[in-house]
Design an enzyme around this catalytic site. Structure first.
Site, PDB file in Angstrom:
ATOM      1  N   GLU A 112      -7.343 -12.883  -6.443  1.00  0.00           N
ATOM      2  CA  GLU A 112      -6.759 -11.569  -6.153  1.00  0.00           C
ATOM      3  C   GLU A 112      -6.135 -10.984  -7.408  1.00  0.00           C
ATOM      4  OE1 GLU A 112      -6.562  -9.293  -4.078  1.00  0.00           O
ATOM      5  OE2 GLU A 112      -6.196  -9.909  -2.020  1.00  0.00           O
ATOM      6  N   ASP A 116       1.144  -9.170  -2.501  1.00  0.00           N
ATOM      7  CA  ASP A 116       2.334  -8.350  -2.215  1.00  0.00           C
ATOM      8  C   ASP A 116       2.998  -8.945  -0.963  1.00  0.00           C
ATOM      9  OD1 ASP A 116       4.036  -6.202  -1.493  1.00  0.00           O
ATOM     10  OD2 ASP A 116       2.710  -4.723  -2.380  1.00  0.00           O
ATOM     11  N   LYS A 144       4.161 -10.381  -6.320  1.00  0.00           N
ATOM     12  CA  LYS A 144       5.438  -9.729  -6.008  1.00  0.00           C
ATOM     13  C   LYS A 144       6.186 -10.651  -5.056  1.00  0.00           C
ATOM     14  CE  LYS A 144       4.225  -4.815  -6.106  1.00  0.00           C
ATOM     15  NZ  LYS A 144       4.199  -3.570  -5.306  1.00  0.00           N
TER      16      LYS A 144
HETATM   17  C1  PRP Z   1      -4.420  -4.767  -2.675  1.00  0.00           C
HETATM   18  C2  PRP Z   1      -4.699  -6.046  -3.445  1.00  0.00           C
HETATM   19  C3  PRP Z   1      -4.697  -7.095  -2.384  1.00  0.00           C
HETATM   20  C4  PRP Z   1      -3.722  -6.566  -1.354  1.00  0.00           C
HETATM   21  C5  PRP Z   1      -2.407  -7.248  -1.541  1.00  0.00           C
HETATM   22  O1  PRP Z   1      -5.627  -4.268  -2.210  1.00  0.00           O
HETATM   23  O2  PRP Z   1      -5.904  -5.993  -4.163  1.00  0.00           O
HETATM   24  O3  PRP Z   1      -5.994  -7.268  -1.806  1.00  0.00           O
HETATM   25  O4  PRP Z   1      -3.572  -5.162  -1.596  1.00  0.00           O
HETATM   26  O5  PRP Z   1      -1.473  -6.799  -0.606  1.00  0.00           O
HETATM   27  P1  PRP Z   1      -0.828  -7.754   0.486  1.00  0.00           P
HETATM   28  O6  PRP Z   1      -0.340  -9.006  -0.204  1.00  0.00           O
HETATM   29  O7  PRP Z   1       0.339  -6.910   0.996  1.00  0.00           O
HETATM   30  O8  PRP Z   1      -1.825  -8.047   1.557  1.00  0.00           O
HETATM   31  P2  PRP Z   1      -5.840  -2.764  -1.686  1.00  0.00           P
HETATM   32  O9  PRP Z   1      -5.790  -2.772  -0.199  1.00  0.00           O
HETATM   33  O10 PRP Z   1      -4.870  -1.845  -2.375  1.00  0.00           O
HETATM   34  O11 PRP Z   1      -7.342  -2.457  -2.124  1.00  0.00           O
HETATM   35  P3  PRP Z   1      -8.012  -2.471  -3.581  1.00  0.00           P
HETATM   36  O12 PRP Z   1      -8.064  -3.918  -4.043  1.00  0.00           O
HETATM   37  O13 PRP Z   1      -9.362  -1.915  -3.352  1.00  0.00           O
HETATM   38  O14 PRP Z   1      -7.176  -1.637  -4.511  1.00  0.00           O
END
Ligand code: PRP
Length: 192
Positions: A112, A116, A144
């Protein structure tokens, strides 16, 4: 007029009208990614791991990480439904693209760009485990940690960061800024 732009000293970019400043520069990123690649090469010697990149954000980290891995390894991708700009964490995660690789009995590393809340990674670890792999571990460039709500074991973490909005190096703002080689935060949050 373009919607993203490098300003003056290259420490600053504007994206969709907001000003961002470098938070982790490209040299630090590359140094850390190289270390992670070396660590993975040691830990997985003779195991031919399958790296599963989570689209879209992880593509750049995954590409650099793989270039730092010196053992045989494979790659595949998965795409989850995005939370969207508001990051509404409903806890419900859908797969928009499933993996093609056969991972039963294989050593899997989920890659990843950022963890978050941890809901995506937690879902992915469970999902991969359901295929009965030999092992599953998690690698993330950014964590994070103060925002993470679930108990997950992140074996490879590039940088633990504060609860800040980050863009660049694969991470987007309104789908833009993924192409920048540094990681940026909002200028107003620099001293936060
Ligand atoms: C982001 C990131 C992770 C996820 C993390 O993806 O790439 O997959 O959010 O967040 P979490 O720990 O709260 O689940 P996003 O949905 O923004 O899509 P992207 O990768 O296409 O930007």
């Amino acid at each position: 007029m373009s919607e993203t732009e490098v300003v003056g000293d290259k420490q600053t970019i504007t994206c969709l009208g907001e000003q961002f400043r470098v938070y982790i520069d490209r040299d630090r990123i590359q140094e850390r990614v190289t270390e992670l690649g070396r660590q993975i090469s040691e830990d997985y010697a003779g195991k031919k791991p399958v790296l599963i990149g989570v689209l879209n954000g992880a593509f750049m980290f995954l590409a650099d990480l793989m270039r730092s891995i010196s053992i045989d390894c494979e790659v595949d991708f998965i795409k989850l439904s995005s939370y969207g700009a508001q990051k509404i964490t409903s806890g419900v995660v859908h797969e928009l693209k499933k993996i093609d690789a056969e991972i039963t009995g294989r050593h899997v590393i989920v890659v990843e760009d950022i963890v978050d809340t941890g809901l995506s990674m937690s879902y992915l670890m469970e999902k991969m485990s359901s295929h009965r792999p030999a092992s599953v571990t998690a690698a993330t460039l950014l964590h994070k940690h103060e925002a993470t709500k679930v108990d997950i074991n992140l074996k490879y973490v590039g940088f633990k960061i504060k609860n800040l909005f980050v863009i660049g190096y694969g991470l987007d703002y309104g789908q833009l800024a993924r192409n920048y080689p540094d990681i940026y935060i909002l200028d107003e949050e620099v001293d936060a």
